[in-house]
Write a protein that holds these residues in place. Structure first.
Motif, PDB file in Angstrom:
ATOM      1  N   LYS A 181     -76.303 -65.249 -66.582  1.00 56.37           N
ATOM      2  CA  LYS A 181     -75.016 -64.608 -66.277  1.00 56.37           C
ATOM      3  C   LYS A 181     -75.223 -63.477 -65.262  1.00 56.37           C
ATOM      4  O   LYS A 181     -74.453 -63.341 -64.308  1.00 56.37           O
ATOM      5  N   GLN A 182     -76.267 -62.685 -65.455  1.00 58.08           N
ATOM      6  CA  GLN A 182     -76.542 -61.596 -64.517  1.00 58.08           C
ATOM      7  C   GLN A 182     -76.844 -62.140 -63.123  1.00 58.08           C
ATOM      8  O   GLN A 182     -76.378 -61.595 -62.119  1.00 58.08           O
ATOM      9  N   MET A 183     -77.609 -63.223 -63.062  1.00 53.78           N
ATOM     10  CA  MET A 183     -77.930 -63.821 -61.767  1.00 53.78           C
ATOM     11  C   MET A 183     -76.671 -64.365 -61.091  1.00 53.78           C
ATOM     12  O   MET A 183     -76.501 -64.221 -59.879  1.00 53.78           O
ATOM     13  N   GLU A 184     -75.784 -64.967 -61.870  1.00 56.88           N
ATOM     14  CA  GLU A 184     -74.520 -65.473 -61.319  1.00 56.88           C
ATOM     15  C   GLU A 184     -73.656 -64.324 -60.822  1.00 56.88           C
ATOM     16  O   GLU A 184     -73.053 -64.411 -59.742  1.00 56.88           O
ATOM     17  N   GLU A 185     -73.594 -63.227 -61.587  1.00 52.05           N
ATOM     18  CA  GLU A 185     -72.826 -62.061 -61.149  1.00 52.05           C
ATOM     19  C   GLU A 185     -73.397 -61.492 -59.855  1.00 52.05           C
ATOM     20  O   GLU A 185     -72.648 -61.110 -58.951  1.00 52.05           O
ATOM     21  N   GLU A 186     -74.716 -61.442 -59.741  1.00 49.84           N
ATOM     22  CA  GLU A 186     -75.363 -60.940 -58.524  1.00 49.84           C
ATOM     23  C   GLU A 186     -75.066 -61.859 -57.345  1.00 49.84           C
ATOM     24  O   GLU A 186     -74.777 -61.409 -56.234  1.00 49.84           O
ATOM     25  N   ARG A 187     -75.115 -63.166 -57.563  1.00 49.67           N
ATOM     26  CA  ARG A 187     -74.814 -64.135 -56.510  1.00 49.67           C
ATOM     27  C   ARG A 187     -73.365 -63.958 -56.032  1.00 49.67           C
ATOM     28  O   ARG A 187     -73.094 -63.920 -54.830  1.00 49.67           O
ATOM     29  N   ILE A 188     -72.438 -63.795 -56.960  1.00 46.23           N
ATOM     30  CA  ILE A 188     -71.029 -63.594 -56.612  1.00 46.23           C
ATOM     31  C   ILE A 188     -70.851 -62.282 -55.853  1.00 46.23           C
ATOM     32  O   ILE A 188     -70.106 -62.219 -54.871  1.00 46.23           O
ATOM     33  N   ARG A 247     -73.056 -60.786 -53.935  1.00 42.51           N
ATOM     34  CA  ARG A 247     -73.573 -60.980 -52.573  1.00 42.51           C
ATOM     35  C   ARG A 247     -72.611 -61.790 -51.713  1.00 42.51           C
ATOM     36  O   ARG A 247     -72.423 -61.483 -50.531  1.00 42.51           O
ATOM     37  N   ILE A 248     -72.021 -62.817 -52.309  1.00 47.65           N
ATOM     38  CA  ILE A 248     -71.048 -63.624 -51.567  1.00 47.65           C
ATOM     39  C   ILE A 248     -69.861 -62.763 -51.162  1.00 47.65           C
ATOM     40  O   ILE A 248     -69.377 -62.830 -50.021  1.00 47.65           O
ATOM     41  N   ARG A 249     -69.373 -61.931 -52.083  1.00 46.69           N
ATOM     42  CA  ARG A 249     -68.237 -61.050 -51.774  1.00 46.69           C
ATOM     43  C   ARG A 249     -68.600 -60.050 -50.682  1.00 46.69           C
ATOM     44  O   ARG A 249     -67.788 -59.770 -49.797  1.00 46.69           O
ATOM     45  N   GLU A 250     -69.807 -59.493 -50.754  1.00 46.86           N
ATOM     46  CA  GLU A 250     -70.238 -58.557 -49.713  1.00 46.86           C
ATOM     47  C   GLU A 250     -70.317 -59.246 -48.358  1.00 46.86           C
ATOM     48  O   GLU A 250     -69.884 -58.691 -47.347  1.00 46.86           O
ATOM     49  N   GLN A 251     -70.870 -60.457 -48.332  1.00 46.59           N
ATOM     50  CA  GLN A 251     -70.970 -61.207 -47.080  1.00 46.59           C
ATOM     51  C   GLN A 251     -69.582 -61.526 -46.541  1.00 46.59           C
ATOM     52  O   GLN A 251     -69.323 -61.394 -45.344  1.00 46.59           O
ATOM     53  N   LEU A 252     -68.666 -61.909 -47.431  1.00 47.44           N
ATOM     54  CA  LEU A 252     -67.294 -62.190 -47.017  1.00 47.44           C
ATOM     55  C   LEU A 252     -66.632 -60.942 -46.455  1.00 47.44           C
ATOM     56  O   LEU A 252     -65.963 -60.998 -45.420  1.00 47.44           O
ATOM     57  N   ALA A 253     -66.845 -59.802 -47.109  1.00 47.44           N
ATOM     58  CA  ALA A 253     -66.270 -58.545 -46.622  1.00 47.44           C
ATOM     59  C   ALA A 253     -66.841 -58.193 -45.254  1.00 47.44           C
ATOM     60  O   ALA A 253     -66.096 -57.765 -44.354  1.00 47.44           O
ATOM     61  N   ARG A 254     -68.156 -58.381 -45.057  1.00 46.32           N
ATOM     62  CA  ARG A 254     -68.768 -58.117 -43.747  1.00 46.32           C
ATOM     63  C   ARG A 254     -68.185 -59.041 -42.682  1.00 46.32           C
ATOM     64  O   ARG A 254     -67.850 -58.602 -41.583  1.00 46.32           O
ATOM     65  N   THR A 255     -68.053 -60.313 -43.019  1.00 46.19           N
ATOM     66  CA  THR A 255     -67.509 -61.284 -42.071  1.00 46.19           C
ATOM     67  C   THR A 255     -66.075 -60.929 -41.699  1.00 46.19           C
ATOM     68  O   THR A 255     -65.693 -60.980 -40.520  1.00 46.19           O
ATOM     69  N   GLN A 256     -65.275 -60.546 -42.700  1.00 47.48           N
ATOM     70  CA  GLN A 256     -63.889 -60.152 -42.427  1.00 47.48           C
ATOM     71  C   GLN A 256     -63.834 -58.884 -41.584  1.00 47.48           C
ATOM     72  O   GLN A 256     -63.005 -58.772 -40.672  1.00 47.48           O
ATOM     73  N   ALA A 257     -64.719 -57.925 -41.866  1.00 46.98           N
ATOM     74  CA  ALA A 257     -64.740 -56.691 -41.079  1.00 46.98           C
ATOM     75  C   ALA A 257     -65.146 -56.982 -39.636  1.00 46.98           C
ATOM     76  O   ALA A 257     -64.559 -56.436 -38.685  1.00 46.98           O
TER      77      ALA A 257
END
Length: 176
Positions: free
Chosen positions: A131-138, A140-150
């Motif tokens: 669960k912790q690994m899945e939360e970390e993966r999510i 990172r995906i959100r951070e990457q999405l935020a960077r891409t949107q910015a």
């Protein structure tokens, strides 16, 4: 939730048989690496109430719950957004139930007669770690999405400013 050695882990034990609850609690108390804080739900309905009211790190769910079964509760809790790992416990091994449990989102499937403190601890630790690994993966995906949107917003702003600058310079050059 950053659970590891020496931490307190809140466990919801959904079990309609008091003797099985006592056995499960005893196994949890044998585990030395972490302190387990079990909370007992005796019925399907009580489990839903407790899941809505308190945060749990993991849920140990009996397959047989009177008129309901653990798979029904597993599916309903997932629909309600309960995302703690759920480990299904059963009195007998049944490959069909095992497969259905995994499809429904169970972290593990354990046969009660084969459970000891070591494999219960391993199952809980592994489920929490997954669960912790899945939360970390999510995350990172959100951070990457935020960077891409910015980056896309900055590019759109730069393009807009370049176009406005060009539109302003063209008439000025003609006038000059």
């Amino acid at each position: 939730m950053n659970k590891g050695l020496g931490n307190s882990i809140n466990v919801l034990v959904v079990e309609d048989d008091e003797d099985d609850y006592i056995l499960t609690s005893a196994l949890l108390s044998e585990i030395q690496t972490d302190r387990f804080e079990p909370d007992w739900a005796r019925t399907y309905e009580e489990a839903l109430e407790k899941i809505s009211a308190a945060p749990f790190d993991v849920c140990l769910l009996d397959y047989r719950l009177g008129a309901h079964n653990g798979l029904e509760l597993l599916r309903e809790t997932r629909d309600l957004g309960f995302d703690a790992p759920i480990i299904l416990l059963t009195g007998q091994g049944d490959q069909e139930v095992d497969i259905e449990a995994m499809k429904a989102g169970a972290a593990d499937y354990l046969v009660k007669s084969q459970i000891n403190a070591a494999n219960l601890e391993r199952s809980i630790r592994y489920a929490i770690q997954q669960k912790q690994m899945e939360e970390e993966r999510i995350r990172r995906i959100r951070e990457q999405l935020a960077r891409t949107q910015a980056e896309a917003a900055n590019k759109a702003k730069d393009d807009f400013l370049a176009m406005v600058s060009h539109e302003l310079r063209t008439p000025l050059n003609a006038m000059l």
